[in-house]
Design a protein around this motif. Sequence first.
Motif, short mmCIF file in Angstrom:
data_model
loop_
_atom_site.label_atom_id
_atom_site.label_comp_id
_atom_site.label_asym_id
_atom_site.label_seq_id
_atom_site.Cartn_x
_atom_site.Cartn_y
_atom_site.Cartn_z
N LEU A 236 31.12 41.18 28.97
CA LEU A 236 30.55 41.54 30.27
C LEU A 236 29.03 41.37 30.28
CD1 LEU A 236 31.91 44.72 31.99
CD2 LEU A 236 29.84 43.52 32.65
N TYR A 244 27.47 35.46 36.86
CA TYR A 244 27.80 35.75 38.26
C TYR A 244 26.94 36.84 38.90
CZ TYR A 244 32.07 33.08 37.40
OH TYR A 244 32.97 32.09 37.08
N LEU A 249 31.67 41.94 41.31
CA LEU A 249 32.55 43.08 41.57
C LEU A 249 33.29 42.99 42.89
CD1 LEU A 249 30.58 46.28 40.55
CD2 LEU A 249 32.66 45.39 39.51
N GLU A 278 31.58 34.92 43.11
CA GLU A 278 31.92 33.53 42.78
C GLU A 278 31.29 32.57 43.80
OE1 GLU A 278 34.01 36.07 42.83
OE2 GLU A 278 35.51 35.96 41.23
N TYR B 14 40.12 34.99 39.30
CA TYR B 14 38.72 35.24 39.66
C TYR B 14 37.78 34.89 38.51
CZ TYR B 14 40.87 37.76 43.52
OH TYR B 14 41.61 38.09 44.64
N ALA B 15 36.54 34.69 38.90
CA ALA B 15 35.45 34.44 37.95
C ALA B 15 35.84 33.29 37.01
CB ALA B 15 35.09 35.72 37.19
N ARG B 52 41.30 40.55 31.28
CA ARG B 52 41.02 41.96 31.01
C ARG B 52 41.63 42.88 32.06
NH1 ARG B 52 36.63 44.16 27.72
NH2 ARG B 52 36.57 46.38 28.08
N ILE B 53 41.72 42.40 33.31
CA ILE B 53 42.16 43.26 34.40
C ILE B 53 43.26 42.53 35.17
CG2 ILE B 53 41.44 44.54 36.47
CD1 ILE B 53 38.51 44.14 35.43
N PHE B 76 41.55 39.02 36.29
CA PHE B 76 40.10 38.96 36.08
C PHE B 76 39.79 38.96 34.59
CE2 PHE B 76 40.75 41.03 40.12
CZ PHE B 76 39.69 40.65 40.92
N PRO B 77 38.69 38.33 34.21
CA PRO B 77 38.17 38.53 32.85
C PRO B 77 37.43 39.88 32.81
CG PRO B 77 36.67 37.15 34.06
CD PRO B 77 37.83 37.45 34.99
N ALA B 78 36.75 40.18 31.71
CA ALA B 78 35.91 41.39 31.67
C ALA B 78 34.76 41.21 32.66
CB ALA B 78 35.35 41.59 30.26
N ILE B 79 34.72 42.07 33.64
CA ILE B 79 33.63 41.99 34.61
C ILE B 79 33.11 43.39 34.91
CG2 ILE B 79 34.44 39.88 35.72
CD1 ILE B 79 35.34 41.71 38.04
N GLY B 80 31.93 43.43 35.48
CA GLY B 80 31.34 44.71 35.88
C GLY B 80 30.05 44.42 36.60
N GLY B 81 29.42 45.46 37.05
CA GLY B 81 28.17 45.30 37.79
C GLY B 81 27.81 46.63 38.39
#
Lengths: 579, 82
Positions: A236, A244, A249, A278, B14-15, B52-53, B76-81
Motif C-alpha cells: 500500500l 494512484y 479509495l 484509476e 480495480y487498480a 487483498r479485498i 482489489f489489491p492492497a489499497i488505502g488512502g
Amino acid sequence: MGIIYRVNMSDLTARAEPIEGSAYEALGGRGLTSALVAAEVPPQCHALSAANKLVIAPGLLTGTGAPCAGRLSVGGKSPLTGTIKESNAGGMAALALAVLGIKAVVLEGAPQDRRLHRIAVDRQGVRIEPADELAGLGNYETVARQVGQFGDKAAYVSIGQAGEMRAAAASVAVTDVDSRPTRHCGRGGMGAVMGSKGVKLIVVDPAGGQRIQLADPDAFRRAVRRFADALGRHPLTGQTLPKYGTNILANVINEAGAYPTRNFSQGQFEGTEAISGERQHDTILARGGVIAHGCHRGCTIRCSRIYVDDQGNYVTKGPEYETVWAHGANCGISDLDAIARMDRMDDDFGLDTIETGATLAVAMEAGIIPFGDAQGAIRLLEEVAKGTPLGRLVASGAAVLGKTYGVSRVPTVKGQSLPAYDPRAVQGIGVTYATSTMGADHTAGYAITANVLGVGGRVDPLRPEGQVALSRNLQIATAAVDAAGLCLFVAFCLLDDPAALEAVCEMFSALLGRPFTGDDFVALGKRILTDERRFNAAAGFTAADDRLPDFFKTEKLAPHQITFAVPDEELDTLFNFAE
Amino acid sequence: MTARPMPRVKLNAYATLRAYLGGAASIETEIEPGQTVGSLLERLGIPADQTRIIFVNNRAAGPSDRLEGGEQIGVFPAIGGG
C-alpha cells in the motif's frame, strides 16, 4: 535544545522560551498542541477571542531524517466545534521550524483593530510586520507575493479570505515542495483563529538550520533504514498509494456500499468510475501531469499528484479522496475537472475541503442549487471570496447553513461534517465520528482499515460488535502518530508489519536516549486523549455530544438497508482509560 | 432436450488488477454452479497473492466463497488512502 516562541498579538511582541524544564519538554505535534491548549486556554472562552491560542508545532520526529515525518500540527479551541482541536498537514513548514530548533510558535492575544500582520521566523528570531497589503487575497497570490522576498526555500503558512472573515470552515494553508499553498490544516476552523489573531501569514526561513540532535545517531540511522524498508515493502505505502494517490479509495468504498452520495442519502454513486483514482491517474498521465509527488521532503510514500487541465496547465494538487468525494459523489457531481477547480478554489480561499463539500451538499438539500449542478456549486464557492452573506454561510460549515435553511439531514457531529464514509455501512468509523475529541473526523481513528481494507485484521463493517474496541485502539495509536509528526499513512504499514512499529520505537529511543517501547507509544496516545477529553468536559461537552445525528439511526442506507447500531452505552465506554 | 444456460457473474477489477483483464474494468463470464471465487480468479489469471479485498454483492467475501450465478464481484489489491 528547543524553543517555544510566544507571539503576543495584543502588544505585538515576541519572546522565546526554552522547552527544556517546561511542562512541555519531550512533547511534539499533537502532544504539544493539546497539552498547551489544555493547560493555557480557558475551555469556555470564545474561540475567536484573545483568550484562545493558536499553537503551531512540528512533530517529535520532524527534522530528524525520519521518513514521512513532516507533519505540522495546528491546535487551539475550535470555532467550528467548540472543542479542543488539532489539525495537521504535510508541506514544508514543519521541517523548516524543526531545523531551526523551534518546537512551537504560539499566537496569543489579539489585536484591537483589524490590521493584518506577517510573522517572519528565521535563525535570528521572530519579527512581527504589517501586512495590510495582503488583505483580501487568496493563499496563492499571498504566497506568490512573498516568494520574491523570502525565496523558495522558505515555507509559508497562510490564510485566505475565509480565515480573514474568521469563518468556521477556514483552513490554515501550508506550502508544498513547489511553494504552492496546497497542504491544509483543514478541519475545525483553525484559519479563523489565525485570522482572529490578525495574522495573514507566517514565513519560516530554514536557512542556517540543522538536523535535530539525536542521543544515538547510529542507532537512529539503522532504525530509519528499517522503517523506510518496511514502508517500501508494504504494497500500500510502497505501490498503490504512490501510483494512484488517496482517491484509489473511491471504488472500494463504493463497492462496500459506504460512499456517501447526495448528502448521505445513498451508499453508492452511479458516477464513481468517472471520479475514481484509476480515472484520475489515467487523466493526469494523459495530460502530462505528475503522479507520485511528495508533499514534503523526506516523504517516501508520495501520494500527492499534480492535476493539470486539458491544455497541460497546473490546476491543483491531487485532488485527494476526501475532496473528490465531498465535491463529487456527495453533491451528485461526476466531473473531475469541476472538482479539481473547486479544490483549487478551496485551497485559494482557505477552506476545509471536507467541510466545504459537505456544506455544498446541504445547500443542495436545501434547494439553493440542485444536486449535480457543478457550475452552481462553483458559483456558490465564488461567493466566499466575495464575502457576501451567502458566501459567509458557505464558509461557516454545514451545521450553520443547514440550520439557516431548515434542513433536517445535516451530517455533523459536534458541528463538524462527517467525511467520506457512511457510518451505517462502516460502523467502526461511526464510533470514531461520534466519540472523537475533534468532532466527526475519520483520521482520529481510521476504522476503514479493519472494516474494509483488510489492514490490521478484519472486523465486519455491517455489525456493531467489536467496533468500539477497534476505534479505541486506533484513536490511541493515532494520537501518538500525530505527536510524532508522522504521516498517518504510515499506520497502514504499522498495523500490518511488526518490524515497522519496532523501527518507530527504535527511532524514539535513539532520539530521546532512553528505551521507548510499544507500551510507551500507547501511553503517549492515552495521555493526549486524556488531555483533550478533560478540556472538552470543562468546555461543557458530555456523553450526549458523543452521538451521530439521529437520521443515521432511523434512515436505512442502500444497498445494505442498514442503520447505525452501536449502542450509546457502548460508545460511552470508549474512553474508559481516561476517566 | 436443450442444455440449461450456464450461470453468469460480473466481475469488477480495480487498480493494478485491471492489468489482468487486459486493462478492462469489468468482465462478464460464465461459471460452474458452486464455483469458488478463488477458482474463478485463477481461471481469469488474477493472482491470489495480489488480491487483498474481495466483495460479492457489496459484502466482504473470501476466495473460498461459492458462486451460484447472478453475483457481482469486486476485487482489489492492497489499497488505502483517506
